[in-house]
Design a protein around this motif. Structure first.
Motif, short mmCIF file in Angstrom:
data_model
loop_
_atom_site.label_atom_id
_atom_site.label_comp_id
_atom_site.label_asym_id
_atom_site.label_seq_id
_atom_site.Cartn_x
_atom_site.Cartn_y
_atom_site.Cartn_z
N LEU A 1 -16.86 -7.41 90.29
CA LEU A 1 -17.20 -7.31 91.70
C LEU A 1 -18.70 -7.45 91.91
CD1 LEU A 1 -15.03 -4.22 92.67
CD2 LEU A 1 -14.64 -6.57 93.42
N PRO A 2 -19.12 -8.04 93.05
CA PRO A 2 -20.54 -8.02 93.40
C PRO A 2 -20.98 -6.57 93.61
CG PRO A 2 -19.29 -9.38 94.96
CD PRO A 2 -18.31 -8.73 94.04
N PRO A 3 -22.26 -6.26 93.43
CA PRO A 3 -22.72 -4.86 93.51
C PRO A 3 -22.28 -4.12 94.78
CG PRO A 3 -24.48 -6.26 92.71
CD PRO A 3 -23.35 -7.17 93.10
N GLU A 4 -22.34 -4.75 95.94
CA GLU A 4 -21.97 -4.04 97.18
C GLU A 4 -20.47 -3.76 97.22
OE1 GLU A 4 -21.81 -8.38 97.92
OE2 GLU A 4 -23.40 -7.10 97.18
N LYS A 5 -19.66 -4.67 96.71
CA LYS A 5 -18.21 -4.45 96.67
C LYS A 5 -17.86 -3.42 95.59
CE LYS A 5 -16.72 -7.06 99.92
NZ LYS A 5 -16.05 -6.48 101.07
N GLN A 6 -18.62 -3.43 94.49
CA GLN A 6 -18.41 -2.45 93.43
C GLN A 6 -18.64 -1.04 93.97
OE1 GLN A 6 -20.95 -1.80 89.65
NE2 GLN A 6 -19.66 -3.57 89.22
N GLU A 7 -19.72 -0.87 94.71
CA GLU A 7 -20.02 0.44 95.30
C GLU A 7 -18.94 0.84 96.29
OE1 GLU A 7 -23.50 2.65 97.90
OE2 GLU A 7 -23.90 0.69 97.05
N GLU A 8 -18.49 -0.11 97.10
CA GLU A 8 -17.43 0.17 98.07
C GLU A 8 -16.15 0.62 97.36
OE1 GLU A 8 -14.87 -2.94 100.43
OE2 GLU A 8 -16.80 -2.67 101.44
N PHE A 9 -15.75 -0.10 96.32
CA PHE A 9 -14.54 0.25 95.58
C PHE A 9 -14.66 1.64 94.95
CE2 PHE A 9 -12.42 0.46 91.41
CZ PHE A 9 -11.11 0.40 91.83
N LEU A 10 -15.80 1.92 94.32
CA LEU A 10 -15.98 3.23 93.68
C LEU A 10 -15.98 4.35 94.70
CD1 LEU A 10 -18.62 2.26 90.97
CD2 LEU A 10 -16.16 2.57 90.68
N ASN A 11 -16.52 4.09 95.89
CA ASN A 11 -16.48 5.09 96.95
C ASN A 11 -15.05 5.35 97.41
OD1 ASN A 11 -19.22 5.71 97.12
ND2 ASN A 11 -19.63 4.05 98.55
#
Length: 82
Positions: free
Chosen positions: A61-71
């Motif tokens: 995942l791109p960094p912003e999507k990675q953060e969204e998924f982890l959240n």
């Protein structure tokens, strides 16, 4: 959709409920994955990752999507642990 995530992860929802995510797990996919496995939520992790984000690994995942998924996963873990 962005408004929805801002409400969930912007610390306040429309009805005034405060949402707090564990800061130590915020960007730690390995630690969060271990917590997800311990809570028997591995299938949910995989399902959300593949169906909603169309990847098989968080690192894809791109960094912003990675953060969204982890959240999202942190929030689900918190909900299931209550």
């Amino acid at each position: 959709m962005q408004h929805h995530f801002q409400n969930l992860f912007g610390l306040k929802t429309d009805n005034g409920i405060t949402v707090e995510l564990p800061e130590t797990r915020h960007l730690d996919p390995i630690g969060l994955r271990a917590d997800i496995e311990a809570a028997n939520l591995s299938e949910m992790w995989s399902m959300i990752l593949t169906l909603d984000y169309a990847v098989e690994d968080v690192a894809d995942l791109p960094p912003e999507k990675q953060e969204e998924f982890l959240n999202v996963m942190s929030l689900l873990l918190s909900a299931f642990n209550r």
